[in-house]
Design a protein around this motif. Structure first.
Motif, PDB file in Angstrom:
ATOM      1  N   SER A 192      -2.812  12.746 -13.839  1.00 39.51           N
ATOM      2  CA  SER A 192      -1.482  13.307 -13.720  1.00 39.51           C
ATOM      3  C   SER A 192      -0.430  12.215 -13.849  1.00 39.51           C
ATOM      4  CB  SER A 192      -1.327  14.015 -12.375  1.00 39.51           C
ATOM      5  OG  SER A 192       0.015  14.372 -12.156  1.00 39.51           O
ATOM      6  N   VAL A 193       0.509  12.399 -14.770  1.00 42.95           N
ATOM      7  CA  VAL A 193       1.546  11.398 -14.985  1.00 42.95           C
ATOM      8  C   VAL A 193       2.435  11.275 -13.755  1.00 42.95           C
ATOM      9  CG1 VAL A 193       3.554  10.807 -16.374  1.00 42.95           C
ATOM     10  CG2 VAL A 193       1.541  11.795 -17.468  1.00 42.95           C
ATOM     11  N   VAL A 194       2.805  12.416 -13.175  1.00 46.68           N
ATOM     12  CA  VAL A 194       3.696  12.407 -12.016  1.00 46.68           C
ATOM     13  C   VAL A 194       3.039  11.691 -10.843  1.00 46.68           C
ATOM     14  CG1 VAL A 194       4.937  13.821 -10.344  1.00 46.68           C
ATOM     15  CG2 VAL A 194       4.862  14.506 -12.749  1.00 46.68           C
ATOM     16  N   VAL A 195       1.753  12.043 -10.595  1.00 46.07           N
ATOM     17  CA  VAL A 195       1.047  11.426  -9.471  1.00 46.07           C
ATOM     18  C   VAL A 195       0.876   9.924  -9.721  1.00 46.07           C
ATOM     19  CG1 VAL A 195      -1.111  11.379  -8.161  1.00 46.07           C
ATOM     20  CG2 VAL A 195      -0.139  13.569  -8.876  1.00 46.07           C
ATOM     21  N   THR A 196       0.528   9.566 -10.953  1.00 45.88           N
ATOM     22  CA  THR A 196       0.377   8.146 -11.286  1.00 45.88           C
ATOM     23  C   THR A 196       1.684   7.395 -11.065  1.00 45.88           C
ATOM     24  OG1 THR A 196      -1.314   8.656 -12.948  1.00 45.88           O
ATOM     25  CG2 THR A 196      -0.201   6.514 -13.121  1.00 45.88           C
ATOM     26  N   LEU A 197       2.770   8.020 -11.496  1.00 49.04           N
ATOM     27  CA  LEU A 197       4.079   7.395 -11.339  1.00 49.04           C
ATOM     28  C   LEU A 197       4.435   7.215  -9.867  1.00 49.04           C
ATOM     29  CD1 LEU A 197       6.521   6.340 -12.895  1.00 49.04           C
ATOM     30  CD2 LEU A 197       7.480   8.648 -12.839  1.00 49.04           C
ATOM     31  N   LEU A 198       4.194   8.261  -9.078  1.00 46.60           N
ATOM     32  CA  LEU A 198       4.511   8.195  -7.654  1.00 46.60           C
ATOM     33  C   LEU A 198       3.656   7.153  -6.939  1.00 46.60           C
ATOM     34  CD1 LEU A 198       4.974  11.983  -6.782  1.00 46.60           C
ATOM     35  CD2 LEU A 198       6.744  10.233  -7.004  1.00 46.60           C
ATOM     36  N   LEU A 199       2.354   7.111  -7.273  1.00 47.17           N
ATOM     37  CA  LEU A 199       1.482   6.127  -6.647  1.00 47.17           C
ATOM     38  C   LEU A 199       1.880   4.702  -7.036  1.00 47.17           C
ATOM     39  CD1 LEU A 199      -2.013   7.854  -6.989  1.00 47.17           C
ATOM     40  CD2 LEU A 199      -0.748   7.418  -4.877  1.00 47.17           C
ATOM     41  N   THR A 200       2.257   4.523  -8.299  1.00 44.84           N
ATOM     42  CA  THR A 200       2.686   3.192  -8.742  1.00 44.84           C
ATOM     43  C   THR A 200       3.936   2.750  -8.001  1.00 44.84           C
ATOM     44  OG1 THR A 200       1.756   3.559 -10.943  1.00 44.84           O
ATOM     45  CG2 THR A 200       3.420   1.837 -10.737  1.00 44.84           C
ATOM     46  N   LEU A 201       4.925   3.644  -7.917  1.00 47.43           N
ATOM     47  CA  LEU A 201       6.147   3.313  -7.198  1.00 47.43           C
ATOM     48  C   LEU A 201       5.875   3.088  -5.719  1.00 47.43           C
ATOM     49  CD1 LEU A 201       8.675   5.812  -8.853  1.00 47.43           C
ATOM     50  CD2 LEU A 201       8.493   3.342  -9.227  1.00 47.43           C
ATOM     51  N   GLY A 202       4.922   3.839  -5.163  1.00 47.77           N
ATOM     52  CA  GLY A 202       4.553   3.647  -3.764  1.00 47.77           C
ATOM     53  C   GLY A 202       3.944   2.274  -3.528  1.00 47.77           C
ATOM     54  N   LYS A 203       3.072   1.840  -4.427  1.00 48.44           N
ATOM     55  CA  LYS A 203       2.469   0.507  -4.291  1.00 48.44           C
ATOM     56  C   LYS A 203       3.524  -0.585  -4.411  1.00 48.44           C
ATOM     57  CE  LYS A 203      -0.602   0.763  -7.504  1.00 48.44           C
ATOM     58  NZ  LYS A 203      -1.650   0.219  -8.386  1.00 48.44           N
ATOM     59  N   VAL A 204       4.437  -0.399  -5.349  1.00 45.10           N
ATOM     60  CA  VAL A 204       5.506  -1.382  -5.506  1.00 45.10           C
ATOM     61  C   VAL A 204       6.375  -1.440  -4.252  1.00 45.10           C
ATOM     62  CG1 VAL A 204       7.583  -1.955  -6.815  1.00 45.10           C
ATOM     63  CG2 VAL A 204       5.533  -1.193  -8.011  1.00 45.10           C
ATOM     64  N   ALA A 205       6.643  -0.252  -3.666  1.00 42.01           N
ATOM     65  CA  ALA A 205       7.453  -0.202  -2.445  1.00 42.01           C
ATOM     66  C   ALA A 205       6.761  -0.929  -1.294  1.00 42.01           C
ATOM     67  CB  ALA A 205       7.744   1.247  -2.071  1.00 42.01           C
ATOM     68  N   ILE A 206       5.447  -0.703  -1.159  1.00 43.20           N
ATOM     69  CA  ILE A 206       4.693  -1.383  -0.096  1.00 43.20           C
ATOM     70  C   ILE A 206       4.689  -2.891  -0.330  1.00 43.20           C
ATOM     71  CG2 ILE A 206       2.401  -1.675   0.921  1.00 43.20           C
ATOM     72  CD1 ILE A 206       1.885   1.286   0.292  1.00 43.20           C
ATOM     73  N   PHE A 207       4.451  -3.276  -1.573  1.00 40.92           N
ATOM     74  CA  PHE A 207       4.452  -4.701  -1.908  1.00 40.92           C
ATOM     75  C   PHE A 207       5.821  -5.327  -1.623  1.00 40.92           C
ATOM     76  CE2 PHE A 207       5.588  -7.756  -5.328  1.00 40.92           C
ATOM     77  CZ  PHE A 207       4.830  -8.826  -4.878  1.00 40.92           C
ATOM     78  N   THR A 208       6.891  -4.633  -2.038  1.00 44.66           N
ATOM     79  CA  THR A 208       8.244  -5.143  -1.813  1.00 44.66           C
ATOM     80  C   THR A 208       8.529  -5.293  -0.324  1.00 44.66           C
ATOM     81  OG1 THR A 208       8.978  -4.055  -3.844  1.00 44.66           O
ATOM     82  CG2 THR A 208      10.687  -4.764  -2.301  1.00 44.66           C
ATOM     83  N   ALA A 209       8.127  -4.273   0.461  1.00 53.23           N
ATOM     84  CA  ALA A 209       8.356  -4.330   1.900  1.00 53.23           C
ATOM     85  C   ALA A 209       7.615  -5.504   2.527  1.00 53.23           C
ATOM     86  CB  ALA A 209       7.914  -3.013   2.543  1.00 53.23           C
ATOM     87  N   LEU A 210       6.368  -5.710   2.117  1.00 54.53           N
ATOM     88  CA  LEU A 210       5.595  -6.832   2.663  1.00 54.53           C
ATOM     89  C   LEU A 210       6.243  -8.173   2.293  1.00 54.53           C
ATOM     90  CD1 LEU A 210       1.889  -5.731   2.061  1.00 54.53           C
ATOM     91  CD2 LEU A 210       3.026  -6.096   4.254  1.00 54.53           C
ATOM     92  N   VAL A 211       6.700  -8.271   1.050  1.00 55.33           N
ATOM     93  CA  VAL A 211       7.305  -9.523   0.602  1.00 55.33           C
ATOM     94  C   VAL A 211       8.555  -9.840   1.412  1.00 55.33           C
ATOM     95  CG1 VAL A 211       8.560 -10.603  -1.303  1.00 55.33           C
ATOM     96  CG2 VAL A 211       6.360  -9.520  -1.723  1.00 55.33           C
TER      97      VAL A 211
END
Length: 612
Positions: A192-211
């Motif tokens: 699913s493109v939408v799910v893939t997009l949301l999961l990707t943005l979620g990972k980036v958000a988690i990474f950004t928060a940790l950084v």
């Protein structure tokens, strides 16, 4: 057993050819980047002679990308962006959309897929930060209103491209890419493109928060710990370990690109008190690998496309030089800014560079962009960067031509109130002041005392953050290279009393002295020097005062030694003074009867002190 030296050969030949190409480009007033790209072409498989290892060059290019993005993050300034957000944010977004749409249209006309067209358009929409900064510095416009808008515009473009680097792998399948999506997001999404997009943005958000939560605390603590050791090597190693470690860790743990991880590493480090030192220590390695990155990009370029697809190359260059510029010109004017500002921003965007290469490489690896598209992007980059000095040179004639036609000028310039922005490049209204070139350890000591005594002075420095910090403290400061046209004028050299060159070892001192005396023949001068030969030269140039630091240290020790061995303080001081002014010496002051270009007020002040 024969050793494999392909790594050594590729690096050696790459750097040698890049040096030759960069030097030639510099001599003909082109950015060295053009020479680096052409060196890569010469090293690539499409030209005769030595062929570098493309696989090794690709990995070196990855390191170059990481260090380039680390440098972008390290110099990222949210304040610069906020100051011009009213024009830079909407302007850059609209310009990216227009350029991407135009690139997509060309791609569809050539029979490419939508995915290929999007990558092609995005690559053509973003200008090179390296080329822009160099062009603005040469015009002494980096710290002006127009320079602020252009830099802020590029910051928005860079952030948009960082987002594109994150989203393209997630959307590759939906856009017709041949490469398989990898990582947790693709496995959990079920296609699913939408799910893939949301999961990707979620990972980036988690990474950004940790950084930003962990990194902003851990990184300054670690650098402070290393700085206390007093080891320059360890500090430099710590900076590189942070940059490359965060970049690699982000890719392995969160599936984000090396470029994004390195960018955030730079942003985190930029907020620490060690950002100046980190930038200075990492710069040589960053420059070296950045050069190898441009060389590796050039190796991928097939020059035959200039013959095979001349119309496509011309269309690409026209889109970069004119299409983007016209769009930016219209956007800036629509926001109520003057003609010169619109022309400067347009010229700044009339080229593409490092982000375009990164996007092109990513597009090819994902199966979105055909190799022909990469060749067109590279051809467009080389030609647009080559033409950019001519575009900048046309700003003033174009502005004068428009201003000579009042009806056209009144139709184009429609003030809406957005044009009001504090210009940080106004010349200080000072007279009989001192100009201090260089705000390092020596310059900062002089500044502290002059400020304490309430004496008038202006600082010139090439470190933007230092200049910003000085201005926050209420100190007049000019950002730029003192040898560049207009910088000394901005510091009020024509009305200055004293010029102090507190620079580290540099070949620019003689040029600065010449420029200053051309503008103010009677200015007094004080110079920090590091070599006896330079000191001897300065003696012949009629400078007011020169000092060589290492010799002055030895004379200080000599004075203490003489008094410790029984000489009277007066006798010791006389011996030290004789040693200071004889031979190579550590300091030089002209004799009282010397006919020198000087500020008489200073001489009178010095003589009155001597007689008191």
């Amino acid at each position: 057993m024969e050793h494999d030296i392909s790594l050594i050969a590729t690096i050696s030949m790459g750097l040698v050819l890049a040096f030759i190409g960069g030097l030639i480009a510099q001599k003909v007033s082109l950015p060295p980047l053009v020479g680096y790209l052409l060196a890569g072409v010469a090293l690539g498989p499409y030209t005769p002679g030595f062929v570098g290892d493309a696989h090794i060059a690709g990995q070196l290019a990855e390191i170059g990308v990481m260090l380039l993005m680390f440098g972008v993050g390290l110099h990222f300034s949210i304040n610069d962006l906020l100051e011009v957000r009213g024009i830079a944010l909407p302007g850059a977004i609209v310009q990216i959309a227009v350029a991407t749409g135009a690139g997509l249209g060309l791609a569809l006309l050539w029979g490419w897929t939508v995915g290929a067209g999007l990558v092609f358009g995005l690559a053509l929409s973003v200008a090179s930060t390296v080329v822009l900064l160099r062009a603005l510095e040469q015009r002494n416009a980096l710290d002006s209103l127009n320079g602020q808008i252009a830099v802020g515009w590029l910051i928005v473009e860079d952030l948009a491209m960082v987002l594109a680097l994150v989203l393209l792998p997630a959307l590759a399948g939906a856009l017709g890419g041949e490469g398989e999506a990898r990582g947790v997001a693709s496995q959990l999404s079920g296609g699913s493109v939408v799910v893939t997009l949301l999961l990707t943005l979620g990972k980036v958000a988690i990474f950004t928060a940790l950084v930003f939560v962990v990194g902003t605390r851990a990184v300054p603590w670690l650098l402070q710990l290393v700085a206390r050791t007093g080891s320059r090597e360890l500090f430099t190693l710590a900076v590189l370990a942070i940059a490359l470690g965060i970049a690699y860790g982000s890719a392995e743990l969160f599936g984000v690109s090396f470029a994004l991880g390195a960018f955030f590493a730079g942003v985190v480090l930029s907020e620490s008190d060690f950002s100046h030192k980190a930038a200075a220590d990492s710069l040589p390695l960053q420059d070296a690998f950045a050069v190898l990155f441009f060389v590796s990009v050039g190796m991928l370029f097939d020059p035959s496309i200039l013959v095979r697809e001349p119309l496509a190359v011309i269309a690409t260059v026209l889109l970069i030089v004119f299409g983007k510029s016209i769009a930016a010109f219209a956007i800036v004017l629509a926001r109520g800014y003057p003609i010169v500002t619109a022309l400067t921003v347009s010229a700044s965007l009339a080229q593409i560079g490092e982000f375009s290469f990164i996007l092109a490489a990513l597009g090819v690896s994902l199966g979105l962009l055909p190799p022909e598209g990469r060749d067109l992007i590279l051809a467009g980059a080389i030609l647009s960067i080559t033409l950019n000095p001519l575009v900048f040179a046309g700003i003033d004639p174009a502005a004068n031509w428009i201003k000579a036609r009042p009806k056209l000028l009144s139709w184009l310039e429609r003030p809406t109130g957005f044009e009001t922005l504090p210009d940080r490049d106004k010349s200080p209204s000072l007279k009989d002041h001192a100009i201090i070139v260089g705000y390092g350890r020596v310059g900062s000591d002089i500044v502290d005392v002059l400020k304490e005594q309430g004496l008038a002075f202006v600082v010139i420095d090439q470190d933007r953050r230092r200049v910003e910090d000085l201005r926050k403290r209420g100190i007049s400061a000019v950002y730029g290279d003192a040898t560049a046209p207009g910088v000394l004028e901005a510091a009020g050299v024509a009305s200055a009393r004293l010029l102090i060159l507190a620079l580290p070892p540099s070949y620019q001192k003689r040029q600065i002295l010449t420029l200053a005396r051309d503008l103010n023949p009677r200015i007094d001068t004080a110079v920090r020097t590091h070599r006896a030969s330079e000191l001897a030269y300065l003696k012949t140039q009629g400078i007011g005062f020169a000092i060589m630091g290492t010799r002055e240290v030895s004379l200080g020790l000599l004075g203490y030694t003489l008094t410790s061995l029984g000489l009277t303080p007066e006798r010791a001081e006389a011996i030290v003074k004789t040693a200071r002014l004889s031979g190579d010496g550590a300091a030089f002051e002209p004799s009282e009867d010397a006919d020198l270009p000087e500020a008489p007020e200073l001489r009178e002040h010095r003589e009155s002190e001597g007689s008191s």
